[in-house]
Design an enzyme around this catalytic site. Structure first.
Site, PDB file in Angstrom:
ATOM      1  N   ALA A   1       9.941   2.212  -1.498  1.00  0.00           N
ATOM      2  CA  ALA A   1       9.887   3.081  -2.679  1.00  0.00           C
ATOM      3  C   ALA A   1      11.030   4.095  -2.665  1.00  0.00           C
ATOM      4  CB  ALA A   1       8.537   3.795  -2.742  1.00  0.00           C
TER       5      ALA A   1
ATOM      6  N   GLY B   1       6.535   0.868   5.683  1.00  0.00           N
ATOM      7  CA  GLY B   1       7.391  -0.076   4.961  1.00  0.00           C
ATOM      8  C   GLY B   1       7.416   0.197   3.471  1.00  0.00           C
ATOM      9  N   CYS B   2       6.254   0.459   2.906  1.00  0.00           N
ATOM     10  CA  CYS B   2       6.160   0.685   1.458  1.00  0.00           C
ATOM     11  C   CYS B   2       6.822   1.994   1.060  1.00  0.00           C
ATOM     12  CB  CYS B   2       4.701   0.662   1.015  1.00  0.00           C
ATOM     13  SG  CYS B   2       3.933  -0.944   1.305  1.00  0.00           S
ATOM     14  N   THR B   3       6.721   3.002   1.916  1.00  0.00           N
ATOM     15  CA  THR B   3       7.387   4.274   1.641  1.00  0.00           C
ATOM     16  C   THR B   3       8.903   4.082   1.698  1.00  0.00           C
ATOM     17  OG1 THR B   3       5.506   5.515   2.494  1.00  0.00           O
ATOM     18  CG2 THR B   3       7.609   6.685   2.373  1.00  0.00           C
TER      19      THR B   3
ATOM     20  N   LYS C   1       0.816  -1.214   0.000  1.00  0.00           N
ATOM     21  CA  LYS C   1       0.000   0.000   0.000  1.00  0.00           C
ATOM     22  C   LYS C   1       0.852   1.267   0.000  1.00  0.00           C
ATOM     23  CE  LYS C   1      -4.334   1.582   1.872  1.00  0.00           C
ATOM     24  NZ  LYS C   1      -4.672   2.070   0.551  1.00  0.00           N
TER      25      LYS C   1
END
Length: 152
Positions: free
Chosen positions: A50, A45-47, A40
Site C-alpha cells: 500500500a 507485506g500489505c502495508t 489484510k
C-alpha cells in the site's frame, strides 16, 4: 476459473474506506484502472504494498489511471489503515469476498491466505495485465509498466 488478459472486468459495488458506495461502472469507460487484491490491512507485506502504491500514486494519476485496493477488511479497518499510512487511493471493503470471487482471485500460501493479485485494465475495463505474486512490492513497477504501455 479466474479472469484472463483480454477479459472485461465484471461490474462490482462495494463500500470505500469512508463508507461511501463505490460502483465500478463510474470508472470503467473513463480511465485505466489498477485493481489490486491484498490479504489484510496492517500486515507487513500489505502495508509495504500500500505504501509503495502511495509513493508512486502520482506516477499513476499522471497517466490518468486510478488505483483501487481491495481486501475483505471492514470499512473501519480500511479507514484506519488509509489514515495511518496517508493512502490517497480508493480502498474497498469486500467482506463477503464477492468481488474476489467475481475476479476469481486464487488463494495464496497453500490456500491459507487470500491471494495477492493485481489487474491492470484499459479505460474500457479490458484486462491488459494480471500479476499474481505474494511478493508485495513487485506489483507496483509491473502495474506502472503496463499503464505506460496503454498510454504510449
Amino acid at each position: 476459473m479466474g479472469l484472463k488478459v483480454g477479459d472485461t472486468i465484471p461490474n462490482f459495488k462495494a463500500k470505500d474506506a469512508n463508507g461511501n458506495d463505490f460502483d465500478s461502472q463510474n470508472m470503467v469507460g473513463h480511465k485505466p484502472l489498477v485493481i489490486y487484491f491484498y490479504p489484510k490491512d496492517n500486515t507487513p507485506g500489505c502495508t509495504a504494498e500500500a505504501c509503495s502504491f502511495r509513493d508512486q500514486y502520482e506516477d499513476f494519476t499522471a497517466l490518468d489511471a486510478e488505483v483501487i485496493g481491495i481486501s475483505s477488511d471492514s470499512v473501519s479497518s480500511h479507514q484506519q489503515f488509509s489514515k495511518q499510512f496517508k493512502l490517497p487511493f480508493i480502498l474497498l471493503s469486500d467482506n463477503d469476498k464477492k468481488i474476489r470471487n467475481l475476479f476469481g482471485v486464487p488463494s495464496g500460501l497453500f490456500g491459507l491466505l487470500p491471494g495477492r493479485v493485481t489487474y491492470v485494465t484499459d479505460k474500457n475495463g479490458v484486462i491488459q495485465m494480471i500479476f499474481d505474486s505474494m511478493l508485495a512490492t513487485k506489483h507496483i513497477p509491473k502495474a506502472l509498466i503496463a499503464i505506460k504501455k496503454l498510454v504510449s
